[in-house]
Motif scaffolding. Sequence first.
Motif, PDB file in Angstrom:
ATOM      1  N   ILE A 134       0.921  -1.367  -0.199  1.00 57.66           N
ATOM      2  CA  ILE A 134       0.086   0.086  -0.110  1.00 57.66           C
ATOM      3  C   ILE A 134       0.866   1.229   0.018  1.00 57.66           C
ATOM      4  N   VAL A 135       0.921   1.782  -1.239  1.00 57.66           N
ATOM      5  CA  VAL A 135       1.793   2.892  -1.206  1.00 57.66           C
ATOM      6  C   VAL A 135       1.002   4.015  -0.490  1.00 57.66           C
ATOM      7  N   PRO A 136       2.180   5.308   0.077  1.00 57.29           N
ATOM      8  CA  PRO A 136       1.654   6.384   0.736  1.00 57.29           C
ATOM      9  C   PRO A 136       0.351   6.865  -0.142  1.00 57.29           C
ATOM     10  N   GLY A 137      -0.619   6.845   0.466  1.00 56.72           N
ATOM     11  CA  GLY A 137      -2.091   7.573   0.052  1.00 56.72           C
ATOM     12  C   GLY A 137      -1.789   9.244  -0.110  1.00 56.72           C
ATOM     13  N   TRP A 138      -2.879   9.769  -0.649  1.00 53.50           N
ATOM     14  CA  TRP A 138      -2.894  11.077  -0.590  1.00 53.50           C
ATOM     15  C   TRP A 138      -4.437  11.723  -0.399  1.00 53.50           C
ATOM     16  N   PHE A 139      -4.397  12.817   0.427  1.00 52.93           N
ATOM     17  CA  PHE A 139      -5.401  13.389   0.754  1.00 52.93           C
ATOM     18  C   PHE A 139      -5.634  14.680   0.082  1.00 52.93           C
ATOM     19  N   VAL A 140      -6.707  15.026  -0.669  1.00 57.40           N
ATOM     20  CA  VAL A 140      -6.962  16.134  -1.543  1.00 57.40           C
ATOM     21  C   VAL A 140      -8.142  16.948  -0.832  1.00 57.40           C
ATOM     22  N   LEU A 141      -7.871  18.240  -0.431  1.00 61.47           N
ATOM     23  CA  LEU A 141      -8.998  19.102  -0.180  1.00 61.47           C
ATOM     24  C   LEU A 141     -10.095  19.205  -1.225  1.00 61.47           C
ATOM     25  N   ASP A 142     -11.284  19.313  -0.891  1.00 61.38           N
ATOM     26  CA  ASP A 142     -12.329  19.507  -1.936  1.00 61.38           C
ATOM     27  C   ASP A 142     -12.169  20.731  -2.708  1.00 61.38           C
TER      28      ASP A 142
END
Length: 183
Positions: A134-142
């Motif tokens: 599981i590679v580092p994920g990413w969070f994106v602000l709407d």
Amino acid sequence: MSSILVLSGSPSAVSRTAALADHLAGRLRAHGHTVGAVRVRDLPAEPLVRADPAHPEIASVVEAIAAADGVVVASPVYKAAYSGVLKLLLDLLPQFALAGKVVLPVVTGGTTAHVLAIDYALRPVLSSLGADHIVPGWFVLDQHLEQAPEGLRVHQGTAAELYRVVDAFSGAVAARRPLVPTS
């Protein structure tokens, strides 16, 4: 050529998460991968709710996951976790459905207070499904995603970091792909 399946777990018909999933699918295609996409909201509700993995449309998704080298799992944040519709699908998968796969979690949300949803809610489920990497994920602000007539626009600062993560995922999938012997 590596194959990737992009799962969009947004329950909304008009969704920044789904648009982002499509956008990332395009980027992965540009890297030379064969990319399929599933919008979980478009699967029939009854077999999802009744946990019927034998339903043809559900079985087709399970087969697509089994055939993929990599899986992108995208979801909006709901109640500090991933969406319920995505949970319904993940609950139907065989215990080790992600074994041998490289997985990229991507989460969207309205505030950075939800950034830990990847590590505290989504990553443990992906791990329990046997994901090898599981590679580092990413969070994106709407607010960093804008739907435009020409397609999704990602805020410049967000785009650079997001693409760095997606490109690393792409490389990890390509590196894990077994070589096919030539005759």
